[in-house]
Write a protein that holds these residues in place. Structure first.
Motif, PDB file in Angstrom:
ATOM      1  N   LYS A 132       6.874   9.030 -14.604  1.00 49.45           N
ATOM      2  CA  LYS A 132       5.535   8.560 -14.241  1.00 49.45           C
ATOM      3  C   LYS A 132       5.541   7.182 -13.585  1.00 49.45           C
ATOM      4  O   LYS A 132       4.698   6.918 -12.731  1.00 49.45           O
ATOM      5  CB  LYS A 132       4.621   8.597 -15.457  1.00 49.45           C
ATOM      6  CG  LYS A 132       4.301  10.044 -15.833  1.00 49.45           C
ATOM      7  CD  LYS A 132       3.162  10.158 -16.775  1.00 49.45           C
ATOM      8  CE  LYS A 132       2.807  11.625 -16.984  1.00 49.45           C
ATOM      9  NZ  LYS A 132       1.769  11.787 -17.999  1.00 49.45           N
ATOM     10  N   THR A 133       6.479   6.323 -13.931  1.00 48.01           N
ATOM     11  CA  THR A 133       6.513   5.001 -13.289  1.00 48.01           C
ATOM     12  C   THR A 133       6.661   5.123 -11.771  1.00 48.01           C
ATOM     13  O   THR A 133       5.835   4.574 -11.033  1.00 48.01           O
ATOM     14  CB  THR A 133       7.610   4.106 -13.892  1.00 48.01           C
ATOM     15  OG1 THR A 133       7.310   3.871 -15.275  1.00 48.01           O
ATOM     16  CG2 THR A 133       7.709   2.778 -13.169  1.00 48.01           C
ATOM     17  N   ALA A 137       3.639   4.191  -9.149  1.00 47.84           N
ATOM     18  CA  ALA A 137       3.909   3.108  -8.192  1.00 47.84           C
ATOM     19  C   ALA A 137       3.778   3.623  -6.762  1.00 47.84           C
ATOM     20  O   ALA A 137       3.144   2.973  -5.919  1.00 47.84           O
ATOM     21  CB  ALA A 137       5.298   2.523  -8.432  1.00 47.84           C
ATOM     22  N   ASN A 138       4.344   4.778  -6.492  1.00 45.05           N
ATOM     23  CA  ASN A 138       4.283   5.362  -5.146  1.00 45.05           C
ATOM     24  C   ASN A 138       2.843   5.660  -4.724  1.00 45.05           C
ATOM     25  O   ASN A 138       2.497   5.567  -3.550  1.00 45.05           O
ATOM     26  CB  ASN A 138       5.146   6.623  -5.081  1.00 45.05           C
ATOM     27  CG  ASN A 138       5.428   7.048  -3.663  1.00 45.05           C
ATOM     28  OD1 ASN A 138       5.794   6.233  -2.823  1.00 45.05           O
ATOM     29  ND2 ASN A 138       5.248   8.324  -3.394  1.00 45.05           N
ATOM     30  N   ALA A 139       2.000   6.011  -5.694  1.00 48.56           N
ATOM     31  CA  ALA A 139       0.590   6.302  -5.403  1.00 48.56           C
ATOM     32  C   ALA A 139      -0.232   5.023  -5.234  1.00 48.56           C
ATOM     33  O   ALA A 139      -1.382   5.081  -4.814  1.00 48.56           O
ATOM     34  CB  ALA A 139      -0.010   7.157  -6.516  1.00 48.56           C
ATOM     35  N   GLY A 140       0.356   3.871  -5.583  1.00 48.35           N
ATOM     36  CA  GLY A 140      -0.351   2.600  -5.431  1.00 48.35           C
ATOM     37  C   GLY A 140      -1.199   2.197  -6.621  1.00 48.35           C
ATOM     38  O   GLY A 140      -2.072   1.338  -6.492  1.00 48.35           O
ATOM     39  N   GLU A 163       8.505   3.227  -4.926  1.00 47.53           N
ATOM     40  CA  GLU A 163       8.534   3.989  -6.187  1.00 47.53           C
ATOM     41  C   GLU A 163       8.856   3.118  -7.399  1.00 47.53           C
ATOM     42  O   GLU A 163       9.379   3.603  -8.403  1.00 47.53           O
ATOM     43  CB  GLU A 163       9.537   5.128  -6.079  1.00 47.53           C
ATOM     44  CG  GLU A 163       9.094   6.176  -5.084  1.00 47.53           C
ATOM     45  CD  GLU A 163       9.987   7.397  -5.083  1.00 47.53           C
ATOM     46  OE1 GLU A 163      11.068   7.386  -5.708  1.00 47.53           O
ATOM     47  OE2 GLU A 163       9.602   8.388  -4.444  1.00 47.53           O
ATOM     48  N   ARG A 164       8.529   1.839  -7.317  1.00 50.24           N
ATOM     49  CA  ARG A 164       8.787   0.953  -8.463  1.00 50.24           C
ATOM     50  C   ARG A 164       7.709  -0.122  -8.521  1.00 50.24           C
ATOM     51  O   ARG A 164       6.883  -0.240  -7.615  1.00 50.24           O
ATOM     52  CB  ARG A 164      10.168   0.326  -8.356  1.00 50.24           C
ATOM     53  CG  ARG A 164      10.326  -0.592  -7.165  1.00 50.24           C
ATOM     54  CD  ARG A 164      11.717  -1.217  -7.092  1.00 50.24           C
ATOM     55  NE  ARG A 164      11.777  -2.218  -6.067  1.00 50.24           N
ATOM     56  CZ  ARG A 164      11.348  -3.460  -6.188  1.00 50.24           C
ATOM     57  NH1 ARG A 164      10.834  -3.867  -7.319  1.00 50.24           N
ATOM     58  NH2 ARG A 164      11.430  -4.308  -5.181  1.00 50.24           N
ATOM     59  N   TYR A 165       7.731  -0.892  -9.576  1.00 53.58           N
ATOM     60  CA  TYR A 165       6.825  -2.026  -9.720  1.00 53.58           C
ATOM     61  C   TYR A 165       7.644  -3.304  -9.602  1.00 53.58           C
ATOM     62  O   TYR A 165       8.683  -3.442 -10.243  1.00 53.58           O
ATOM     63  CB  TYR A 165       6.099  -1.973 -11.063  1.00 53.58           C
ATOM     64  CG  TYR A 165       4.986  -0.949 -11.071  1.00 53.58           C
ATOM     65  CD1 TYR A 165       3.709  -1.271 -10.618  1.00 53.58           C
ATOM     66  CD2 TYR A 165       5.212   0.356 -11.503  1.00 53.58           C
ATOM     67  CE1 TYR A 165       2.693  -0.329 -10.594  1.00 53.58           C
ATOM     68  CE2 TYR A 165       4.205   1.304 -11.484  1.00 53.58           C
ATOM     69  CZ  TYR A 165       2.946   0.954 -11.029  1.00 53.58           C
ATOM     70  OH  TYR A 165       1.940   1.890 -11.002  1.00 53.58           O
ATOM     71  N   ALA A 166       7.168  -4.228  -8.776  1.00 52.07           N
ATOM     72  CA  ALA A 166       7.887  -5.475  -8.527  1.00 52.07           C
ATOM     73  C   ALA A 166       7.842  -6.405  -9.730  1.00 52.07           C
ATOM     74  O   ALA A 166       8.773  -7.185  -9.951  1.00 52.07           O
ATOM     75  CB  ALA A 166       7.297  -6.182  -7.304  1.00 52.07           C
TER      76      ALA A 166
END
Length: 192
Positions: A132-133, A137-140, A163-166
Protein backbone atom coordinates in the motif's frame (compact mmCIF):
# COMPACT_ATOMS: atom_id res chain seq x y z
CA UNK A 1 -5.80 -3.81 -26.29
CA UNK A 2 -9.03 -5.56 -25.35
CA UNK A 3 -9.12 -8.81 -23.41
CA UNK A 4 -10.24 -10.69 -26.53
CA UNK A 5 -7.31 -9.30 -28.55
CA UNK A 6 -4.89 -10.16 -25.75
CA UNK A 7 -6.19 -13.73 -25.49
CA UNK A 8 -5.84 -14.32 -29.24
CA UNK A 9 -2.25 -12.97 -29.21
CA UNK A 10 -1.03 -14.76 -26.11
CA UNK A 11 -0.45 -18.48 -25.81
CA UNK A 12 0.43 -18.46 -22.09
CA UNK A 13 -2.24 -18.07 -19.38
CA UNK A 14 -2.43 -14.55 -17.99
CA UNK A 15 -4.31 -13.14 -15.02
CA UNK A 16 -6.98 -10.63 -15.89
CA UNK A 17 -6.68 -7.25 -14.16
CA UNK A 18 -10.06 -6.15 -12.89
CA UNK A 19 -10.93 -2.48 -13.41
CA UNK A 20 -12.88 -0.35 -10.95
CA UNK A 21 -15.87 -0.62 -13.28
CA UNK A 22 -15.70 -4.44 -13.23
CA UNK A 23 -15.20 -4.43 -9.46
CA UNK A 24 -18.26 -2.21 -8.90
CA UNK A 25 -20.40 -4.45 -11.13
CA UNK A 26 -19.28 -7.55 -9.25
CA UNK A 27 -19.99 -5.86 -5.92
CA UNK A 28 -23.45 -4.72 -7.04
CA UNK A 29 -24.23 -8.26 -8.19
CA UNK A 30 -23.55 -9.61 -4.70
CA UNK A 31 -20.34 -11.45 -5.63
CA UNK A 32 -18.63 -10.37 -2.40
CA UNK A 33 -21.52 -10.97 0.00
CA UNK A 34 -19.73 -13.77 1.86
CA UNK A 35 -16.70 -11.54 2.54
CA UNK A 36 -16.74 -8.95 5.29
CA UNK A 37 -14.62 -6.55 3.25
CA UNK A 38 -12.83 -6.55 -0.10
CA UNK A 39 -10.54 -4.10 -1.87
CA UNK A 40 -9.34 -3.71 -5.42
CA UNK A 41 -5.55 -3.41 -5.36
CA UNK A 42 -3.73 -3.08 -8.68
CA UNK A 43 -6.38 -5.09 -10.49
CA UNK A 44 -6.61 -7.86 -7.89
CA UNK A 45 -9.65 -8.39 -5.68
CA UNK A 46 -8.37 -8.86 -2.15
CA UNK A 47 -10.45 -10.24 0.72
CA UNK A 48 -9.35 -8.31 3.80
CA UNK A 49 -8.47 -10.10 7.04
CA UNK A 50 -11.01 -10.29 9.82
CA UNK A 51 -10.65 -7.50 12.36
CA UNK A 52 -9.99 -8.73 15.88
CA UNK A 53 -10.17 -6.90 19.20
CA UNK A 54 -6.73 -5.17 19.09
CA UNK A 55 -7.42 -3.81 15.59
CA UNK A 56 -10.95 -2.71 16.48
CA UNK A 57 -9.81 -1.05 19.71
CA UNK A 58 -7.05 0.97 18.02
CA UNK A 59 -9.18 1.87 14.99
CA UNK A 60 -12.13 3.08 17.10
CA UNK A 61 -9.99 5.01 19.58
CA UNK A 62 -7.85 6.66 16.91
CA UNK A 63 -10.90 7.51 14.81
CA UNK A 64 -12.60 9.27 17.73
CA UNK A 65 -9.42 11.25 18.48
CA UNK A 66 -8.98 12.22 14.81
CA UNK A 67 -12.66 13.19 14.47
CA UNK A 68 -12.35 15.47 17.50
CA UNK A 69 -9.09 16.95 16.16
CA UNK A 70 -10.69 17.60 12.76
CA UNK A 71 -13.71 19.23 14.41
CA UNK A 72 -11.34 21.61 16.23
CA UNK A 73 -10.00 22.91 12.89
CA UNK A 74 -12.20 25.69 11.53
CA UNK A 75 -13.66 24.59 8.18
CA UNK A 76 -11.37 21.59 8.38
CA UNK A 77 -11.58 18.13 6.88
CA UNK A 78 -13.42 15.24 8.52
CA UNK A 79 -12.37 11.77 9.67
CA UNK A 80 -14.09 8.72 8.18
CA UNK A 81 -13.89 4.93 8.55
CA UNK A 82 -13.72 2.20 5.86
CA UNK A 83 -14.66 4.15 2.74
CA UNK A 84 -13.88 3.07 -0.81
CA UNK A 85 -11.36 5.47 -2.34
CA UNK A 86 -11.40 6.06 -6.11
CA UNK A 87 -7.62 5.72 -6.38
CA UNK A 88 -6.89 4.61 -9.94
CA UNK A 89 -8.37 2.54 -12.77
CA UNK A 90 -7.24 -0.71 -11.16
CA UNK A 91 -7.36 0.23 -7.45
CA UNK A 92 -10.12 1.01 -4.98
CA UNK A 93 -8.74 0.48 -1.47
CA UNK A 94 -10.73 0.80 1.74
CA UNK A 95 -8.39 2.31 4.32
CA UNK A 96 -9.26 1.79 7.97
CA UNK A 97 -9.45 5.56 8.53
CA UNK A 98 -9.09 8.49 6.17
CA UNK A 99 -9.29 12.26 6.37
CA UNK A 100 -11.15 13.97 3.53
CA UNK A 101 -12.48 17.42 2.72
CA UNK A 102 -15.90 16.13 1.64
CA UNK A 103 -17.78 12.95 0.82
CA UNK A 104 -19.83 12.45 -2.32
CA UNK A 105 -23.57 11.82 -2.13
CA UNK A 106 -22.97 8.38 -3.65
CA UNK A 107 -20.16 6.23 -5.00
CA UNK A 108 -16.52 6.06 -4.01
CA UNK A 109 -14.64 8.91 -2.35
CA UNK A 110 -12.78 10.97 -4.98
CA UNK A 111 -9.01 10.89 -4.61
CA UNK A 112 -8.86 14.68 -4.91
CA UNK A 113 -10.67 15.11 -1.57
CA UNK A 114 -8.45 12.74 0.47
CA UNK A 115 -5.83 14.38 2.69
CA UNK A 116 -4.57 11.47 4.81
CA UNK A 117 -4.93 7.67 4.68
CA UNK A 118 -4.45 5.41 7.70
CA UNK A 119 -4.14 1.64 7.87
CA UNK A 120 -4.29 -0.22 11.18
CA UNK A 121 -1.82 -3.12 11.02
CA UNK A 122 -2.63 -5.88 13.47
CA UNK A 123 -1.84 -8.74 11.06
CA UNK A 124 -1.24 -6.75 7.86
CA UNK A 125 1.96 -4.78 8.57
CA UNK A 126 3.98 -6.24 5.68
CA UNK A 127 1.17 -5.58 3.19
CA UNK A 128 0.48 -2.07 4.48
CA UNK A 129 4.17 -1.11 4.27
CA UNK A 130 5.22 -2.98 1.11
CA UNK A 131 2.10 -2.96 -1.09
CA UNK A 132 0.00 0.00 0.00
CA UNK A 133 2.85 2.46 0.57
CA UNK A 134 3.96 2.51 -3.09
CA UNK A 135 0.33 2.35 -4.24
CA UNK A 136 -0.67 5.39 -2.18
CA UNK A 137 2.52 7.34 -2.95
CA UNK A 138 2.14 6.72 -6.69
CA UNK A 139 -1.47 7.94 -6.52
CA UNK A 140 -0.31 11.16 -4.82
CA UNK A 141 -1.86 10.60 -1.39
CA UNK A 142 -0.21 13.47 0.50
CA UNK A 143 0.22 11.60 3.78
CA UNK A 144 -0.04 7.99 4.91
CA UNK A 145 0.10 6.45 8.40
CA UNK A 146 0.54 2.78 9.20
CA UNK A 147 -0.41 2.06 12.80
CA UNK A 148 1.63 -0.96 13.94
CA UNK A 149 -0.51 -2.37 16.76
CA UNK A 150 2.02 -4.99 17.90
CA UNK A 151 5.04 -2.68 17.59
CA UNK A 152 3.11 0.15 19.27
CA UNK A 153 4.29 2.76 16.76
CA UNK A 154 2.87 4.80 13.90
CA UNK A 155 4.87 4.94 10.68
CA UNK A 156 4.11 8.42 9.33
CA UNK A 157 4.97 9.14 5.68
CA UNK A 158 4.46 12.22 3.51
CA UNK A 159 5.84 13.90 0.41
CA UNK A 160 4.94 11.32 -2.27
CA UNK A 161 7.54 10.89 -5.01
CA UNK A 162 6.77 8.19 -7.61
CA UNK A 163 6.24 4.99 -5.57
CA UNK A 164 7.68 6.15 -2.25
CA UNK A 165 7.41 8.90 0.34
CA UNK A 166 10.31 11.33 0.65
CA UNK A 167 9.66 12.04 4.33
CA UNK A 168 9.13 9.53 7.15
CA UNK A 169 9.14 9.36 10.91
CA UNK A 170 8.11 6.83 13.50
CA UNK A 171 6.00 7.96 16.43
CA UNK A 172 5.76 5.69 19.48
CA UNK A 173 2.40 5.16 21.16
CA UNK A 174 2.28 7.63 24.02
CA UNK A 175 3.71 10.53 21.98
CA UNK A 176 1.80 13.23 20.12
CA UNK A 177 1.57 12.86 16.36
CA UNK A 178 1.08 15.91 14.20
CA UNK A 179 -0.05 15.55 10.62
CA UNK A 180 2.59 16.88 8.25
CA UNK A 181 0.06 17.89 5.58
CA UNK A 182 -3.09 18.88 7.52
CA UNK A 183 -2.41 22.03 9.52
CA UNK A 184 -3.55 21.81 13.13
CA UNK A 185 -4.26 18.06 13.11
CA UNK A 186 -2.61 16.65 16.24
CA UNK A 187 -3.44 13.53 18.25
CA UNK A 188 -2.09 12.20 21.54
CA UNK A 189 -1.28 8.53 20.86
CA UNK A 190 -1.21 7.77 24.58
CA UNK A 191 -4.87 6.83 24.19
CA UNK A 192 -3.92 3.87 22.00
Amino acid sequence: MTLQERISVSTAPEPYRVTQRDYKLLDESGAFVRYAKTELIEGKIVAVNAQHAPHIRVQSTLFRALADACDAIADGPKAWIDGSIDLAEFSMPQPDIFIADTLPDKGAVPLSTVRLMIEIADTSLRNDLNVKTPLYANAGIAEYWVVDVEGRVIHQMWGPVAERYAERRTVAFGERIEAATVAGLTVNTGIL
